[in-house]
Write an enzyme that holds these catalytic residues in place. Structure first.
Site, PDB file in Angstrom:
ATOM      1  N   TYR A   1     -12.365 -85.868 -33.206  1.00  0.00           N
ATOM      2  CA  TYR A   1     -12.980 -84.286 -33.131  1.00  0.00           C
ATOM      3  C   TYR A   1     -14.511 -84.372 -33.590  1.00  0.00           C
ATOM      4  O   TYR A   1     -15.212 -83.929 -32.955  1.00  0.00           O
ATOM      5  CB  TYR A   1     -12.050 -83.193 -33.456  1.00  0.00           C
ATOM      6  CG  TYR A   1     -10.790 -83.252 -32.916  1.00  0.00           C
ATOM      7  CD1 TYR A   1     -10.503 -82.771 -31.619  1.00  0.00           C
ATOM      8  CD2 TYR A   1      -9.582 -83.765 -33.529  1.00  0.00           C
ATOM      9  CE1 TYR A   1      -9.387 -82.650 -31.224  1.00  0.00           C
ATOM     10  CE2 TYR A   1      -8.320 -83.726 -32.768  1.00  0.00           C
ATOM     11  CZ  TYR A   1      -8.224 -83.095 -31.739  1.00  0.00           C
ATOM     12  OH  TYR A   1      -7.017 -83.076 -31.101  1.00  0.00           O
TER      13      TYR A   1
ATOM     14  N   ASN B   1      -8.723 -77.744 -22.357  1.00  0.00           N
ATOM     15  CA  ASN B   1      -9.203 -78.400 -21.171  1.00  0.00           C
ATOM     16  C   ASN B   1      -8.053 -78.236 -19.886  1.00  0.00           C
ATOM     17  O   ASN B   1      -6.905 -78.411 -20.147  1.00  0.00           O
ATOM     18  CB  ASN B   1      -9.186 -79.772 -21.575  1.00  0.00           C
ATOM     19  CG  ASN B   1      -9.307 -80.865 -20.525  1.00  0.00           C
ATOM     20  OD1 ASN B   1      -9.621 -80.585 -19.307  1.00  0.00           O
ATOM     21  ND2 ASN B   1      -9.023 -81.936 -20.565  1.00  0.00           N
TER      22      ASN B   1
ATOM     23  N   CYS C   1      -8.783 -85.430 -22.650  1.00  0.00           N
ATOM     24  CA  CYS C   1      -8.665 -84.995 -24.082  1.00  0.00           C
ATOM     25  C   CYS C   1      -7.646 -85.784 -24.767  1.00  0.00           C
ATOM     26  O   CYS C   1      -7.526 -85.768 -26.173  1.00  0.00           O
ATOM     27  CB  CYS C   1      -8.349 -83.509 -24.062  1.00  0.00           C
ATOM     28  SG  CYS C   1      -6.845 -83.368 -22.945  1.00  0.00           S
ATOM     29  N   HIS C   2      -6.808 -86.704 -23.956  1.00  0.00           N
ATOM     30  CA  HIS C   2      -5.698 -87.389 -25.013  1.00  0.00           C
ATOM     31  C   HIS C   2      -6.519 -88.525 -25.681  1.00  0.00           C
ATOM     32  O   HIS C   2      -5.920 -89.021 -26.649  1.00  0.00           O
ATOM     33  CB  HIS C   2      -4.927 -87.981 -23.847  1.00  0.00           C
ATOM     34  CG  HIS C   2      -5.503 -88.924 -22.795  1.00  0.00           C
ATOM     35  ND1 HIS C   2      -5.905 -88.253 -21.787  1.00  0.00           N
ATOM     36  CD2 HIS C   2      -5.511 -90.260 -22.956  1.00  0.00           C
ATOM     37  CE1 HIS C   2      -6.301 -89.426 -21.089  1.00  0.00           C
ATOM     38  NE2 HIS C   2      -6.070 -90.614 -21.670  1.00  0.00           N
TER      39      HIS C   2
ATOM     40  N   GLU D   1      -3.621 -97.211 -21.550  1.00  0.00           N
ATOM     41  CA  GLU D   1      -4.928 -97.197 -21.462  1.00  0.00           C
ATOM     42  C   GLU D   1      -5.260 -98.548 -22.395  1.00  0.00           C
ATOM     43  O   GLU D   1      -6.298 -99.142 -21.928  1.00  0.00           O
ATOM     44  CB  GLU D   1      -5.660 -96.058 -21.972  1.00  0.00           C
ATOM     45  CG  GLU D   1      -5.667 -95.156 -20.942  1.00  0.00           C
ATOM     46  CD  GLU D   1      -6.687 -94.004 -21.120  1.00  0.00           C
ATOM     47  OE1 GLU D   1      -7.405 -93.950 -22.100  1.00  0.00           O
ATOM     48  OE2 GLU D   1      -6.809 -92.689 -20.480  1.00  0.00           O
TER      49      GLU D   1
END
Length: 141
Positions: A72, A95, A103-104, A130
């Site tokens: 953040y 979001n 946002c993950h 990912e």
């Protein structure tokens, strides 16, 4: 790139409805490719509604590459508001286009998974999808 505004399209306009269906079909296609491990970046017109600050945060989220993560604090620095870490967290949580606006990919500064509107287990699954090289790197807090 985020785009804002709805133009002068009326709700009952058949052309607008057709265009909306095309956008939804394309989003479904790209999400399917993402979950199949074949898409690493989305190419969709986006118009999320939020405050100017929220839109700044969401725009910054789009710069976090597939397989990467940030804190953040990193997002707060990126938007030029280094002291707005909590506000960045709130904007991240607000979001409206999760996954597409990633946002993950925002984790705690110490590498732990923190807050996700859809649960930390899903956040962990998305990050593992990912980046198989980071399996086991993230811990649930």
């Amino acid at each position: 790139m985020l785009a804002y505004g709805r133009g002068d399209v009326m709700i009952g306009d058949a052309a607008a409805v057709n265009l909306a269906h095309q956008h939804l079909d394309e989003a479904a296609l790209q999400l399917g490719q993402y979950f199949a491990g074949k898409r690493f970046q989305f190419d969709l017109p986006l118009a999320p509604e939020g405050t100017e600050f929220q839109r700044e945060v969401w725009q910054a989220l789009l710069t976090v590459a597939y397989g990467d993560s940030c804190s953040y604090s990193d997002i707060a620095q990126k938007i030029g508001r280094p002291k707005a870490v909590r506000a960045v967290g709130a904007a991240n949580g607000a979001n409206p286009i999760a996954i597409i606006v990633p946002c993950h990919r925002v984790i705690g500064k110490n590498g732990t998974l923190t807050g996700y509107a859809y649960g930390l287990a899903l956040k962990q699954q998305l990050l593992m999808l990912e980046s198989t090289s980071k399996l086991g790197h993230f811990t649930l807090e």
